[in-house]
Write a protein that holds these residues in place. Structure first.
Motif, PDB file in Angstrom:
ATOM      1  N   VAL A  52       0.837  -1.204   0.000  1.00 44.49           N
ATOM      2  CA  VAL A  52       0.000   0.000   0.000  1.00 44.49           C
ATOM      3  C   VAL A  52       0.869   1.250   0.000  1.00 44.49           C
ATOM      4  CG1 VAL A  52      -0.394   0.253   2.500  1.00 44.49           C
ATOM      5  CG2 VAL A  52      -2.113   1.051   0.910  1.00 44.49           C
ATOM      6  N   LEU A  53       1.993   1.219   0.697  1.00 43.80           N
ATOM      7  CA  LEU A  53       2.905   2.367   0.662  1.00 43.80           C
ATOM      8  C   LEU A  53       3.474   2.556  -0.740  1.00 43.80           C
ATOM      9  CD1 LEU A  53       4.827   1.816   4.025  1.00 43.80           C
ATOM     10  CD2 LEU A  53       3.026   3.494   3.544  1.00 43.80           C
ATOM     11  N   THR A  54       3.796   1.454  -1.401  1.00 45.85           N
ATOM     12  CA  THR A  54       4.293   1.507  -2.772  1.00 45.85           C
ATOM     13  C   THR A  54       3.216   2.053  -3.702  1.00 45.85           C
ATOM     14  OG1 THR A  54       5.748  -0.369  -2.318  1.00 45.85           O
ATOM     15  CG2 THR A  54       5.333   0.151  -4.626  1.00 45.85           C
ATOM     16  N   ALA A  55       1.979   1.598  -3.526  1.00 46.23           N
ATOM     17  CA  ALA A  55       0.869   2.072  -4.365  1.00 46.23           C
ATOM     18  C   ALA A  55       0.660   3.576  -4.193  1.00 46.23           C
ATOM     19  CB  ALA A  55      -0.410   1.307  -4.039  1.00 46.23           C
ATOM     20  N   GLU A  56       0.750   4.060  -2.956  1.00 53.49           N
ATOM     21  CA  GLU A  56       0.611   5.503  -2.726  1.00 53.49           C
ATOM     22  C   GLU A  56       1.704   6.284  -3.459  1.00 53.49           C
ATOM     23  OE1 GLU A  56      -1.258   6.653   1.462  1.00 53.49           O
ATOM     24  OE2 GLU A  56       0.591   5.496   1.647  1.00 53.49           O
ATOM     25  N   ALA A  57       2.932   5.780  -3.406  1.00 54.37           N
ATOM     26  CA  ALA A  57       4.033   6.443  -4.101  1.00 54.37           C
ATOM     27  C   ALA A  57       3.822   6.399  -5.614  1.00 54.37           C
ATOM     28  CB  ALA A  57       5.359   5.791  -3.719  1.00 54.37           C
ATOM     29  N   GLN A  91       2.149  13.341 -10.793  1.00 53.26           N
ATOM     30  CA  GLN A  91       3.144  14.352 -11.140  1.00 53.26           C
ATOM     31  C   GLN A  91       3.840  14.041 -12.470  1.00 53.26           C
ATOM     32  OE1 GLN A  91       5.738  14.840  -7.720  1.00 53.26           O
ATOM     33  NE2 GLN A  91       3.986  14.642  -6.342  1.00 53.26           N
ATOM     34  N   GLN A  92       3.445  12.939 -13.077  1.00 53.60           N
ATOM     35  CA  GLN A  92       4.013  12.475 -14.347  1.00 53.60           C
ATOM     36  C   GLN A  92       5.536  12.441 -14.305  1.00 53.60           C
ATOM     37  OE1 GLN A  92       2.284  14.694 -17.617  1.00 53.60           O
ATOM     38  NE2 GLN A  92       0.242  13.890 -17.189  1.00 53.60           N
ATOM     39  N   LEU A  93       6.078  11.953 -13.203  1.00 50.03           N
ATOM     40  CA  LEU A  93       7.526  11.881 -13.041  1.00 50.03           C
ATOM     41  C   LEU A  93       8.151  10.837 -13.955  1.00 50.03           C
ATOM     42  CD1 LEU A  93       7.757  12.312  -9.167  1.00 50.03           C
ATOM     43  CD2 LEU A  93       8.195  14.020 -10.952  1.00 50.03           C
ATOM     44  N   GLU A 125      11.956  10.290 -16.723  1.00 57.02           N
ATOM     45  CA  GLU A 125      12.735   9.081 -16.961  1.00 57.02           C
ATOM     46  C   GLU A 125      12.656   8.635 -18.423  1.00 57.02           C
ATOM     47  OE1 GLU A 125      14.529   7.561 -14.437  1.00 57.02           O
ATOM     48  OE2 GLU A 125      13.948   9.316 -13.266  1.00 57.02           O
ATOM     49  N   GLY A 126      12.001   9.438 -19.261  1.00 51.91           N
ATOM     50  CA  GLY A 126      11.906   9.129 -20.683  1.00 51.91           C
ATOM     51  C   GLY A 126      10.796   8.165 -21.042  1.00 51.91           C
ATOM     52  N   ARG A 177       2.758   2.991 -16.913  1.00 49.49           N
ATOM     53  CA  ARG A 177       2.862   1.603 -17.379  1.00 49.49           C
ATOM     54  C   ARG A 177       4.187   1.374 -18.093  1.00 49.49           C
ATOM     55  NH1 ARG A 177       2.583  -0.804 -22.186  1.00 49.49           N
ATOM     56  NH2 ARG A 177       1.828  -2.921 -22.315  1.00 49.49           N
ATOM     57  N   GLY A 178       4.531   2.259 -19.015  1.00 43.24           N
ATOM     58  CA  GLY A 178       5.786   2.128 -19.745  1.00 43.24           C
ATOM     59  C   GLY A 178       6.992   2.204 -18.829  1.00 43.24           C
ATOM     60  N   TRP A 179       6.931   3.104 -17.857  1.00 40.84           N
ATOM     61  CA  TRP A 179       8.025   3.230 -16.908  1.00 40.84           C
ATOM     62  C   TRP A 179       8.179   1.957 -16.081  1.00 40.84           C
ATOM     63  CZ3 TRP A 179       8.316   3.214 -11.557  1.00 40.84           C
ATOM     64  CH2 TRP A 179       9.559   3.581 -11.028  1.00 40.84           C
TER      65      TRP A 179
END
Length: 179
Positions: A35-40, A47-49, A53-54, A59-61
């Motif tokens: 759940v912590l991972t899902a929140e991140a 934020q479309q971070l 990363e290109g 999904r692609g990331w």
């Protein structure tokens, strides 16, 4: 994160006991970490971070940077997108009222055209699901979808497209996938 990594190294150096209570507790901790991972992932996507990363999408990331299969990346990206719209479901998972598996059942069960409607009803749905196991959650969610479809207009019965993805193959060909 350093403490978590150290704890995992220590656990790896000594075996995890094949004990029912230890395994149950370990599974609960994995769910908490999930759940912590899902929140991140939700914040990373909001934020479309992934663009930094290109990548062209979360999904692609997840495929490129994390080495996930397209199927698993699609699942996680969809869950992040849904949980962004359903803070009550995310909070139910965080509090332990819902398991990660139940959250996955909910995210998979609700068709795209009902995401907004589900968001409006999610506080009550979470309250009901909290007392159910995974199999009962699946039954309850199928019933929720049937009820939502019953008030849907006939032209809305087919699922609307929710995405198109382009993947480059090693030989230069491009595969188009969509839903």
């Amino acid at each position: 994160f350093a403490q978590l990594s150290s704890a995992l190294v220590s656990m790896g150096a000594s075996e995890v006991p094949a004990d029912a209570q230890v395994l149950k507790s370990l599974r609960m901790q994995i769910d908490r970490l999930s759940v912590l991972t899902a929140e991140a992932e939700i914040r990373f996507d909001q934020q479309q971070l992934w663009r930094d990363e290109g990548a062209g999408s979360l999904r692609g990331w997840l495929v490129d940077a994390c080495g996930l299969s397209r199927r698993e990346a699609t699942h996680l990206a969809r869950r992040a997108d849904r949980l962004e719209s359903w803070p009550d479901v995310l909070e139910g998972w965080k509090s332990g009222a819902l398991s990660g598996t139940q959250v996955d059942v909910v995210a998979a069960a609700v068709p795209a055209r009902f995401v907004t409607e589900f968001a409006q009803q999610s506080p009550e749905v979470v309250r009901v699901l909290a007392s159910l196991d995974v199999a009962q959650t699946e039954v309850a969610m199928r019933q929720w979808v049937r009820c939502a479809e019953a008030v849907d207009s006939p032209e809305d019965f087919s699922e609307r497209p929710s995405g198109v993805y382009l993947d480059s193959l090693l030989d230069g060909r491009v595969v188009v996938q969509g839903q």
